[in-house]
Each structure stands twice: as C-alpha cells, then as structure tokens.
Design an enzyme around this catalytic site. Structure first.
Site, PDB file in Angstrom:
ATOM      1  N   CYS A 112       0.977  -1.195   0.124  1.00 52.88           N
ATOM      2  CA  CYS A 112      -0.084  -0.021   0.013  1.00 52.88           C
ATOM      3  C   CYS A 112       1.027   1.143  -0.089  1.00 52.88           C
ATOM      4  CB  CYS A 112      -1.025   0.052   1.273  1.00 52.88           C
ATOM      5  SG  CYS A 112      -2.062   1.491   1.398  1.00 52.88           S
ATOM      6  N   HIS A 155      -9.163  -4.180  -1.756  1.00 56.92           N
ATOM      7  CA  HIS A 155      -8.006  -3.281  -0.830  1.00 56.92           C
ATOM      8  C   HIS A 155      -8.510  -1.920  -0.936  1.00 56.92           C
ATOM      9  CE1 HIS A 155      -3.535  -2.188   0.209  1.00 56.92           C
ATOM     10  NE2 HIS A 155      -4.170  -1.028  -0.279  1.00 56.92           N
ATOM     11  N   GLU A 156      -8.922  -1.396  -1.973  1.00 56.45           N
ATOM     12  CA  GLU A 156      -9.233  -0.038  -2.044  1.00 56.45           C
ATOM     13  C   GLU A 156     -10.661   0.352  -1.472  1.00 56.45           C
ATOM     14  OE1 GLU A 156      -7.182   2.026  -2.871  1.00 56.45           O
ATOM     15  OE2 GLU A 156      -5.673   0.526  -3.751  1.00 56.45           O
ATOM     16  N   HIS A 159     -10.060   0.917   2.190  1.00 56.62           N
ATOM     17  CA  HIS A 159      -9.577   2.245   2.358  1.00 56.62           C
ATOM     18  C   HIS A 159     -11.008   3.048   2.570  1.00 56.62           C
ATOM     19  CE1 HIS A 159      -5.119   2.453   2.020  1.00 56.62           C
ATOM     20  NE2 HIS A 159      -5.288   1.919   0.895  1.00 56.62           N
TER      21      HIS A 159
HETATM   22 NI    NI Z   1      -3.663   0.912  -0.152  1.00 59.89          NI
END
Ligand code: NI
Length: 184
Positions: A112, A155-156, A159
């Site tokens: 990341c 993953h995003e 976030h």
């Molecule tokens: Ni990331």
C-alpha cells in the site's frame, strides 16, 4: 517524458486514513475529475522504472482518494497488461454486490502506498467480485473483476471504510487459513 502529476500520498499515521469516507455527490467539479485522472496517470508512471528512479517512487496499482487527504468514496486502479498498455478504472461510490466463495491471497503480501514498512502476513480476498459504482459523470455502472484486480478493488474499498491491509492481519497468526486459499 510525460510530467508526473503532483499527488501527495498520506502515510498510515494520518488519522484520516482510519476514518470512513463519505459518498461522492454529483456533478463532480472539473478539478475533481482532473484529480482522479491525475491519480491514474500517477499510478501508471509509478510502474515505469524510469520514473521510479527519477522521482524515487514506489510502484502502485491502486489509490483511494482518502490517501490524498480527501475522504470521499472514490478510487482508481491502473493495471499493466502484458502488452504494456494499462487497464484503468475510476470507481466512485462502489458497492460489492456479489463475491466468489473462493478466497485468494497475494503470496508476497499486499502493499500500500500509505504503508511504508514491511508487514508480514496475508490478507484473505475473494477471487472475484462484482461491483456497482458510478463513473465520473455519475452514471451507474457495474463491473466484474477477478484475480489481482479483484484484490485491488477489495483493498481500495477497505480504504474507503478506514481499513488498511495490516488491520486485516492477525500479528499472532499472520498466515492464518493459508491452506484454505489459493495463492496469487
Ligand atoms: Ni492501499
């Protein structure tokens, strides 16, 4: 050489990265649209050795708006194809509407651009996800992604919910359930 867009990426120490981002409202301003396009360009150039060397970059294929200090629900992905072209995604207000039962993980561990340290362990991800989202003009769209792109999407989306990949790793058992998932 193409100019590297100025994108400031926050480190995980920043509180905003641990907050839940808010829905994007439309219409987007021209600045917002440009920023999202610039984020895509930044990611593409970050995967080019010449730029990595010249600007001391870390290569990344995904970036959420919140990582630049703007806690609204949007992210971009730039995935390099075998022929060196890129598949680009600009994804706004995403929702996962279906996901595979099959789970996968990145064998070498996830990375990341906001996590500037080594993190040992693996993150369970669905091998395929279908995501409903809005495009730059607010049109409702759907996309089905698989393998590393599916991992990047998850993953995003994490976030946008204030979750960083190390949050999903149990430090006492960083390779938990490894044998139940497929390595990518
Ligand atoms: Ni990331």
């Amino acid at each position: 050489m193409k100019k590297l867009p100025k994108i400031e990426i926050l480190d995980e120490k920043e509180k905003i990265l641990h907050t839940v981002s808010k829905d994007v409202t439309f219409p987007l301003s021209d600045e917002d649209k440009q920023k999202l396009q610039d984020m895509v360009t930044y990611l593409e150039l970050s995967q080019d050795d010449k730029y990595i060397e010249k600007y001391d970059l870390r290569a990344g294929m995904g970036l959420a708006l919140v990582q630049t200090g703007d806690a609204r629900r949007a992210f971009v992905i730039a995935n390099e194809n075998d022929d060196k072209s890129f598949t680009e995604y600009i994804i706004i207000n995403p929702k996962i509407i279906s996901q595979s039962e099959e789970m996968v993980y990145v064998g070498e561990g996830e990375g990341c651009l906001s996590v500037n340290r080594e993190v040992e362990g693996i993150v369970p991800r669905h091998a395929r996800v279908t995501v409903e989202y809005q495009d730059l003009d607010g049109n409702q769209r759907q996309v089905r992604v698989r393998e590393e792109i599916a991992i990047a999407f998850q993953h995003e989306i994490d976030h946008l919910n204030g979750i960083l990949f190390p949050d999903k790793i149990d430090p006492k058992n960083p390779f938990k359930n490894k044998d139940k998932m497929r390595e990518i």
